[in-house]
Design a protein around this motif. Sequence first.
Motif, PDB file in Angstrom:
ATOM      1  N   LEU A 134       0.847  -1.205   0.000  1.00  0.00           N
ATOM      2  CA  LEU A 134       0.000   0.000   0.000  1.00  0.00           C
ATOM      3  C   LEU A 134       0.873   1.243   0.000  1.00  0.00           C
ATOM      4  O   LEU A 134       0.668   2.157  -0.799  1.00  0.00           O
ATOM      5  CB  LEU A 134      -0.932   0.007   1.218  1.00  0.00           C
ATOM      6  CG  LEU A 134      -1.638   1.338   1.517  1.00  0.00           C
ATOM      7  CD1 LEU A 134      -2.567   1.731   0.381  1.00  0.00           C
ATOM      8  CD2 LEU A 134      -2.381   1.245   2.837  1.00  0.00           C
ATOM      9  N   TYR A 135       1.855   1.286   0.869  1.00  0.00           N
ATOM     10  CA  TYR A 135       2.720   2.464   0.959  1.00  0.00           C
ATOM     11  C   TYR A 135       3.484   2.698  -0.349  1.00  0.00           C
ATOM     12  O   TYR A 135       3.604   3.836  -0.797  1.00  0.00           O
ATOM     13  CB  TYR A 135       3.676   2.339   2.144  1.00  0.00           C
ATOM     14  CG  TYR A 135       2.962   2.253   3.468  1.00  0.00           C
ATOM     15  CD1 TYR A 135       1.904   3.101   3.778  1.00  0.00           C
ATOM     16  CD2 TYR A 135       3.323   1.315   4.420  1.00  0.00           C
ATOM     17  CE1 TYR A 135       1.242   3.024   4.983  1.00  0.00           C
ATOM     18  CE2 TYR A 135       2.672   1.231   5.635  1.00  0.00           C
ATOM     19  CZ  TYR A 135       1.630   2.081   5.912  1.00  0.00           C
ATOM     20  OH  TYR A 135       0.973   2.007   7.114  1.00  0.00           O
ATOM     21  N   GLU A 136       3.967   1.639  -0.953  1.00  0.00           N
ATOM     22  CA  GLU A 136       4.673   1.798  -2.225  1.00  0.00           C
ATOM     23  C   GLU A 136       3.736   2.298  -3.321  1.00  0.00           C
ATOM     24  O   GLU A 136       4.116   3.149  -4.113  1.00  0.00           O
ATOM     25  CB  GLU A 136       5.343   0.480  -2.626  1.00  0.00           C
ATOM     26  CG  GLU A 136       6.544   0.171  -1.749  1.00  0.00           C
ATOM     27  CD  GLU A 136       7.135  -1.204  -1.964  1.00  0.00           C
ATOM     28  OE1 GLU A 136       6.432  -2.103  -2.508  1.00  0.00           O
ATOM     29  OE2 GLU A 136       8.299  -1.410  -1.571  1.00  0.00           O
ATOM     30  N   ARG A 137       2.504   1.792  -3.364  1.00  0.00           N
ATOM     31  CA  ARG A 137       1.518   2.280  -4.344  1.00  0.00           C
ATOM     32  C   ARG A 137       1.241   3.766  -4.165  1.00  0.00           C
ATOM     33  O   ARG A 137       0.943   4.468  -5.124  1.00  0.00           O
ATOM     34  CB  ARG A 137       0.190   1.521  -4.211  1.00  0.00           C
ATOM     35  CG  ARG A 137       0.144   0.200  -4.908  1.00  0.00           C
ATOM     36  CD  ARG A 137      -1.277  -0.322  -5.081  1.00  0.00           C
ATOM     37  NE  ARG A 137      -2.173  -0.115  -3.967  1.00  0.00           N
ATOM     38  CZ  ARG A 137      -2.371  -0.963  -2.960  1.00  0.00           C
ATOM     39  NH1 ARG A 137      -1.714  -2.092  -2.909  1.00  0.00           N
ATOM     40  NH2 ARG A 137      -3.231  -0.685  -2.006  1.00  0.00           N
ATOM     41  N   MET A 138       1.353   4.253  -2.938  1.00  0.00           N
ATOM     42  CA  MET A 138       1.059   5.646  -2.635  1.00  0.00           C
ATOM     43  C   MET A 138       2.304   6.531  -2.737  1.00  0.00           C
ATOM     44  O   MET A 138       2.269   7.691  -2.357  1.00  0.00           O
ATOM     45  CB  MET A 138       0.433   5.761  -1.244  1.00  0.00           C
ATOM     46  CG  MET A 138      -0.868   4.981  -1.095  1.00  0.00           C
ATOM     47  SD  MET A 138      -2.159   5.473  -2.250  1.00  0.00           S
ATOM     48  CE  MET A 138      -2.703   6.957  -1.472  1.00  0.00           C
ATOM     49  N   GLY A 139       3.402   5.977  -3.246  1.00  0.00           N
ATOM     50  CA  GLY A 139       4.579   6.785  -3.534  1.00  0.00           C
ATOM     51  C   GLY A 139       5.689   6.752  -2.507  1.00  0.00           C
ATOM     52  O   GLY A 139       6.688   7.468  -2.646  1.00  0.00           O
ATOM     53  N   PHE A 140       5.585   5.938  -1.484  1.00  0.00           N
ATOM     54  CA  PHE A 140       6.658   5.821  -0.493  1.00  0.00           C
ATOM     55  C   PHE A 140       7.790   4.979  -1.076  1.00  0.00           C
ATOM     56  O   PHE A 140       7.558   4.021  -1.821  1.00  0.00           O
ATOM     57  CB  PHE A 140       6.147   5.150   0.788  1.00  0.00           C
ATOM     58  CG  PHE A 140       5.328   6.049   1.657  1.00  0.00           C
ATOM     59  CD1 PHE A 140       5.916   6.765   2.693  1.00  0.00           C
ATOM     60  CD2 PHE A 140       3.969   6.186   1.444  1.00  0.00           C
ATOM     61  CE1 PHE A 140       5.150   7.605   3.503  1.00  0.00           C
ATOM     62  CE2 PHE A 140       3.200   7.019   2.247  1.00  0.00           C
ATOM     63  CZ  PHE A 140       3.794   7.728   3.271  1.00  0.00           C
TER      64      PHE A 140
END
Length: 160
Positions: A134-140
Amino acid sequence: MSERYGNGNGSADWWLRPGRAEDVEAVAELRAVVLRADLERLGRYDERRVRQRLRDGFSAAYTSVIETPGVPLAGCVTLRPEGTGLCLEHFYLAPALQGRGLGTAVLRHLLDRADAAAAPVRLSVLRGSAARRLYERMGFTREAEDGVDVHMVREPAPRR
């Protein structure tokens, strides 16, 4: 006062209310339930410590409780100032509500606020946790990691 958010059909699907000191025990219990499998996988689960770490770091001033119709404690999230940016922590959703888009909606809302303030957001996620996707999908992106945590950062989106 609660901030209410819907899916565009006029009904509120979820809302945030300010955290209160009396939320600490319910949030500590939610944390213990949500993190148990990942902490056990890492050999780090301790029945008492998992709750006490939340109690020790709980800040009602920066915590929001996520509510949905019929679920007064659907989850929680803390977004606090840290240096020149923000630190996202204690982001937990009740297991029955995971995988339904609620976490994405809440995180998108918080990141929109961070972008408006031109603030980077940092967080730590347990190694191997599904939440990392989720965090990677949101740009983290990964900033560092150790034997237990992956430390991530998301720079603010450029203003349009």
